[in-house]
Design a protein around this motif. Structure first.
Motif, PDB file in Angstrom:
ATOM      1  N   MET A  18       6.102 -20.918  10.374  1.00 40.19           N
ATOM      2  CA  MET A  18       5.508 -21.430   9.140  1.00 40.19           C
ATOM      3  C   MET A  18       6.250 -22.674   8.660  1.00 40.19           C
ATOM      4  O   MET A  18       5.629 -23.625   8.200  1.00 40.19           O
ATOM      5  CB  MET A  18       5.527 -20.353   8.047  1.00 40.19           C
ATOM      6  N   VAL A  19       7.567 -22.691   8.770  1.00 38.87           N
ATOM      7  CA  VAL A  19       8.345 -23.862   8.359  1.00 38.87           C
ATOM      8  C   VAL A  19       7.965 -25.070   9.204  1.00 38.87           C
ATOM      9  O   VAL A  19       7.756 -26.169   8.681  1.00 38.87           O
ATOM     10  CB  VAL A  19       9.860 -23.573   8.453  1.00 38.87           C
ATOM     11  N   SER A  23       6.047 -28.390   7.820  1.00 41.10           N
ATOM     12  CA  SER A  23       6.702 -29.686   8.032  1.00 41.10           C
ATOM     13  C   SER A  23       5.761 -30.672   8.709  1.00 41.10           C
ATOM     14  O   SER A  23       5.690 -31.843   8.330  1.00 41.10           O
ATOM     15  CB  SER A  23       7.954 -29.525   8.885  1.00 41.10           C
ATOM     16  N   LEU A  24       5.028 -30.208   9.722  1.00 39.18           N
ATOM     17  CA  LEU A  24       4.076 -31.083  10.400  1.00 39.18           C
ATOM     18  C   LEU A  24       2.974 -31.548   9.454  1.00 39.18           C
ATOM     19  O   LEU A  24       2.571 -32.708   9.486  1.00 39.18           O
ATOM     20  CB  LEU A  24       3.464 -30.372  11.610  1.00 39.18           C
ATOM     21  N   GLN A  31      -2.519 -38.991   7.637  1.00 33.82           N
ATOM     22  CA  GLN A  31      -3.445 -39.013   8.768  1.00 33.82           C
ATOM     23  C   GLN A  31      -4.461 -37.873   8.659  1.00 33.82           C
ATOM     24  O   GLN A  31      -5.647 -38.080   8.927  1.00 33.82           O
ATOM     25  CB  GLN A  31      -2.691 -38.898  10.102  1.00 33.82           C
ATOM     26  N   LEU A  32      -3.996 -36.690   8.255  1.00 33.31           N
ATOM     27  CA  LEU A  32      -4.909 -35.563   8.101  1.00 33.31           C
ATOM     28  C   LEU A  32      -5.919 -35.810   6.989  1.00 33.31           C
ATOM     29  O   LEU A  32      -7.101 -35.495   7.135  1.00 33.31           O
ATOM     30  CB  LEU A  32      -4.117 -34.281   7.806  1.00 33.31           C
TER      31      LEU A  32
END
Length: 50
Positions: A18-19, A23-24, A31-32
């Protein structure tokens, strides 16, 4: 007692995953956001033409 150690190990692995995932998302947030925006605008344009 051995089962308790396994559960904690899996929980730790899940927490680490999850971390990394969060972070990603934070790193690639712009961009997302642009990708989602372009997909939604494309869907809107194509739905108007129907």
């Amino acid at each position: 007692m051995w089962c308790k150690g396994r559960v904690f190990r899996r929980t730790r692995q899940g927490a680490n995953f999850m971390v990394v995932l969060i972070s990603l998302v934070i790193i690639f947030k712009e961009q997302l956001t642009n990708l989602v925006r372009s997909i939604l605008s494309k869907i809107t344009k194509q739905s108007n033409s129907i």
